[in-house]
Design a protein around this motif. Structure first.
Motif, PDB file in Angstrom:
ATOM      1  N   ALA A 294       0.843  -1.198   0.000  1.00 39.01           N
ATOM      2  CA  ALA A 294       0.000   0.000   0.000  1.00 39.01           C
ATOM      3  C   ALA A 294       0.871   1.237   0.000  1.00 39.01           C
ATOM      4  N   ARG A 295       0.282   2.338  -0.421  1.00 35.48           N
ATOM      5  CA  ARG A 295       0.983   3.621  -0.417  1.00 35.48           C
ATOM      6  C   ARG A 295       0.017   4.717   0.020  1.00 35.48           C
ATOM      7  N   ILE A 296       0.572   5.854   0.423  1.00 31.33           N
ATOM      8  CA  ILE A 296      -0.255   6.998   0.773  1.00 31.33           C
ATOM      9  C   ILE A 296      -0.714   7.655  -0.520  1.00 31.33           C
ATOM     10  N   GLY A 297      -2.025   7.588  -0.775  1.00 33.99           N
ATOM     11  CA  GLY A 297      -2.548   8.134  -2.008  1.00 33.99           C
ATOM     12  C   GLY A 297      -2.759   9.635  -1.952  1.00 33.99           C
ATOM     13  N   ASP A 298      -3.072  10.161  -0.771  1.00 38.52           N
ATOM     14  CA  ASP A 298      -3.374  11.581  -0.672  1.00 38.52           C
ATOM     15  C   ASP A 298      -3.246  12.014   0.780  1.00 38.52           C
ATOM     16  N   THR A 299      -2.751  13.235   0.976  1.00 39.58           N
ATOM     17  CA  THR A 299      -2.707  13.836   2.305  1.00 39.58           C
ATOM     18  C   THR A 299      -3.578  15.078   2.260  1.00 39.58           C
ATOM     19  N   SER A 300      -4.780  14.972   2.782  1.00 43.37           N
ATOM     20  CA  SER A 300      -5.767  16.044   2.653  1.00 43.37           C
ATOM     21  C   SER A 300      -5.675  17.017   3.824  1.00 43.37           C
ATOM     22  N   LEU A 301      -5.901  18.290   3.503  1.00 39.94           N
ATOM     23  CA  LEU A 301      -5.883  19.351   4.499  1.00 39.94           C
ATOM     24  C   LEU A 301      -7.291  19.567   5.036  1.00 39.94           C
ATOM     25  N   ASP A 302      -7.428  19.522   6.348  1.00 40.45           N
ATOM     26  CA  ASP A 302      -8.729  19.708   6.994  1.00 40.45           C
ATOM     27  C   ASP A 302      -8.890  21.183   7.358  1.00 40.45           C
TER      28      ASP A 302
ATOM     29  N   VAL B 170      -8.473  36.693   1.192  1.00 38.61           N
ATOM     30  CA  VAL B 170      -8.781  35.899  -0.001  1.00 38.61           C
ATOM     31  C   VAL B 170      -9.522  34.633   0.412  1.00 38.61           C
ATOM     32  N   THR B 171     -10.246  34.087  -0.544  1.00 39.40           N
ATOM     33  CA  THR B 171     -10.897  32.794  -0.372  1.00 39.40           C
ATOM     34  C   THR B 171     -10.168  31.779  -1.241  1.00 39.40           C
ATOM     35  N   ILE B 172      -9.775  30.653  -0.642  1.00 39.69           N
ATOM     36  CA  ILE B 172      -9.108  29.571  -1.369  1.00 39.69           C
ATOM     37  C   ILE B 172     -10.169  28.531  -1.720  1.00 39.69           C
ATOM     38  N   SER B 173     -10.506  28.440  -3.004  1.00 44.56           N
ATOM     39  CA  SER B 173     -11.575  27.529  -3.419  1.00 44.56           C
ATOM     40  C   SER B 173     -11.095  26.090  -3.582  1.00 44.56           C
ATOM     41  N   ARG B 174      -9.775  25.897  -3.709  1.00 45.22           N
ATOM     42  CA  ARG B 174      -9.231  24.538  -3.847  1.00 45.22           C
ATOM     43  C   ARG B 174      -8.121  24.362  -2.807  1.00 45.22           C
ATOM     44  N   PRO B 175      -8.492  24.248  -1.531  1.00 48.54           N
ATOM     45  CA  PRO B 175      -7.497  24.232  -0.443  1.00 48.54           C
ATOM     46  C   PRO B 175      -6.558  23.038  -0.487  1.00 48.54           C
ATOM     47  N   GLN B 176      -6.940  21.939  -1.176  1.00 49.08           N
ATOM     48  CA  GLN B 176      -6.064  20.773  -1.200  1.00 49.08           C
ATOM     49  C   GLN B 176      -4.782  21.034  -1.997  1.00 49.08           C
ATOM     50  N   LEU B 177      -4.744  22.151  -2.741  1.00 52.70           N
ATOM     51  CA  LEU B 177      -3.522  22.515  -3.463  1.00 52.70           C
ATOM     52  C   LEU B 177      -2.502  23.188  -2.544  1.00 52.70           C
ATOM     53  N   LEU B 178      -2.938  23.641  -1.375  1.00 57.36           N
ATOM     54  CA  LEU B 178      -2.045  24.373  -0.479  1.00 57.36           C
ATOM     55  C   LEU B 178      -0.945  23.473   0.059  1.00 57.36           C
ATOM     56  N   GLU B 179       0.264  24.025   0.101  1.00 58.15           N
ATOM     57  CA  GLU B 179       1.426  23.316   0.631  1.00 58.15           C
ATOM     58  C   GLU B 179       1.952  24.068   1.849  1.00 58.15           C
ATOM     59  N   GLY B 180       2.228  23.345   2.919  1.00 54.60           N
ATOM     60  CA  GLY B 180       2.720  23.965   4.144  1.00 54.60           C
ATOM     61  C   GLY B 180       4.107  24.551   3.980  1.00 54.60           C
ATOM     62  N   ARG B 181       4.334  25.726   4.583  1.00 54.95           N
ATOM     63  CA  ARG B 181       5.643  26.388   4.576  1.00 54.95           C
ATOM     64  C   ARG B 181       6.164  26.634   5.989  1.00 54.95           C
ATOM     65  N   GLY B 182       5.529  26.051   6.988  1.00 53.69           N
ATOM     66  CA  GLY B 182       5.933  26.260   8.375  1.00 53.69           C
ATOM     67  C   GLY B 182       5.330  27.535   8.933  1.00 53.69           C
ATOM     68  N   ASN B 183       5.278  27.637  10.256  1.00 55.18           N
ATOM     69  CA  ASN B 183       4.723  28.804  10.946  1.00 55.18           C
ATOM     70  C   ASN B 183       3.290  29.108  10.508  1.00 55.18           C
ATOM     71  N   SER B 184       2.515  28.057  10.229  1.00 54.07           N
ATOM     72  CA  SER B 184       1.111  28.176   9.810  1.00 54.07           C
ATOM     73  C   SER B 184       0.950  28.949   8.502  1.00 54.07           C
ATOM     74  N   LEU B 185       1.968  28.926   7.651  1.00 54.77           N
ATOM     75  CA  LEU B 185       1.909  29.562   6.334  1.00 54.77           C
ATOM     76  C   LEU B 185       1.675  28.493   5.272  1.00 54.77           C
ATOM     77  N   TYR B 186       0.896  28.862   4.258  1.00 54.90           N
ATOM     78  CA  TYR B 186       0.603  27.949   3.157  1.00 54.90           C
ATOM     79  C   TYR B 186       0.855  28.656   1.828  1.00 54.90           C
ATOM     80  N   ALA B 187       1.388  27.912   0.880  1.00 59.44           N
ATOM     81  CA  ALA B 187       1.663  28.450  -0.450  1.00 59.44           C
ATOM     82  C   ALA B 187       1.041  27.542  -1.491  1.00 59.44           C
ATOM     83  N   LEU B 188       0.871  28.091  -2.697  1.00 56.33           N
ATOM     84  CA  LEU B 188       0.349  27.313  -3.813  1.00 56.33           C
ATOM     85  C   LEU B 188       1.504  26.826  -4.689  1.00 56.33           C
ATOM     86  N   PRO B 189       1.361  25.659  -5.300  1.00 55.42           N
ATOM     87  CA  PRO B 189       2.404  25.180  -6.214  1.00 55.42           C
ATOM     88  C   PRO B 189       2.376  25.979  -7.513  1.00 55.42           C
ATOM     89  N   ASN B 190       3.204  25.588  -8.460  1.00 52.31           N
ATOM     90  CA  ASN B 190       3.216  26.228  -9.770  1.00 52.31           C
ATOM     91  C   ASN B 190       1.943  25.836 -10.518  1.00 52.31           C
TER      92      ASN B 190
END
Length: 280
Positions: A77-85, A190-210
């Motif tokens: 088995a593998r981790i298929g997805d890590t979802s943000l709550d 801002v409103t993030i309509s697709r939050p699962q794209l967010l990537e953690g940057r530490g200190n409770s900061l989130y960024a979007l990928p390319n």
């Protein structure tokens, strides 16, 4: 035997990753604005081995059974997805005018982090004198990143102010020492309509990928919050949404899964040793 050991070894590596996710959640149970993550497992490639033809199968058995005949040989088995709550954490009253909570679970503050725009729900802010202008203060996160306004520029407020009020829309009103009240800008919510794209940057900061590489436009993911749709609550903070009871239960289950797979590899190795001894 070797395939069974390989499947167990692959699963062990994935269980370790989920253990790291759970450990990160537990470590941030007291972090303001932190959003927990949940890892989901999926099967790796598997092979369906059918040794019997339909004519060889008992008709009664074929009619009553709920699973296909034969053996399904998997690869682990593998981790298929890590979802943000993004569910809301509890709101804590602090009465600090620079503590802000967002009561809409998809809204974020915008922050300048190393020249890039990132997003946060950690509203524990503070001020620092502007090195370029001693008469103004910069509004910063606890980690020293500048908060951005609706114009995309860092927010500054007059120094030596008497009081500060922030409306639900994020508009900042400052009362000076002489009693004059001035408008000091507005938070760039801002409103993030697709939050699962967010990537953690530490200190409770989130960024979007390319997003260009994904074929997605920025406007499809990030939308500015209209002036009357803000959800800022002054003098409050949003606590982490980590459910410690759930995380501890997941941790225990993962430890048992890890032990089971490790034991499977050990037993497989012992059986292989017995077979090799018989063949000598």
């Amino acid at each position: 035997m070797q395939r069974q050991m390989m499947a167990s070894a692959v699963t062990l590596g994935q269980v370790q990753q989920q253990l790291a996710t759970v450990a990160d959640n537990i470590a941030n149970v007291g972090t303001t604005g932190y959003k927990s993550r949940d890892a989901k497992f999926t099967d790796l490639l598997f092979q369906q081995i059918d040794n019997m033809t339909p004519a060889d199968v008992d008709r009664t058995d074929a009619t009553n059974r709920l699973t296909p005949s034969g053996i399904r040989d998997g690869s682990g088995a593998r981790i298929g997805d890590t979802s943000l709550d993004l569910s809301m954490g509890t709101i804590e009253q602090t009465d600090n005018p620079l503590d802000l909570a967002l009561t809409n679970d998809h809204q974020f503050f915008t922050v300048n982090h190393g020249g890039a725009t990132v997003y946060t729900r950690n509203g524990a802010f503070n001020t620092q004198p502007d090195p370029n202008n001693p008469n103004t203060l910069r509004l910063l996160t606890k980690s020293g990143d500048a908060l951005l306004g609706t114009n995309g520029q860092p927010i500054t407020i007059p120094a030596h102010y008497q009081s500060l009020q922030i409306s639900s829309s994020g508009a900042i009103s400052v009362e000076l020492a002489n009693g004059t009240r001035v408008n000091a800008g507005q938070f760039g919510l801002v409103t993030i309509s697709r939050p699962q794209l967010l990537e953690g940057r530490g200190n409770s900061l989130y960024a979007l990928p390319n997003l260009a590489q994904l074929g997605i436009g920025l406007n499809d993911v990030v939308q500015p919050v209209a002036g009357n749709a803000g959800s800022v609550a002054q003098g409050r903070l949003e606590n982490s949404n980590v459910d410690l009871t759930k995380e501890m239960a997941d941790l225990i289950n993962l430890q048992h899964n890890y032990q089971l797979n490790a034991r499977s590899i050990s037993i497989g190795d012992q059986m292989a040793g017995l077979v090799n001894g018989l063949l000598r």
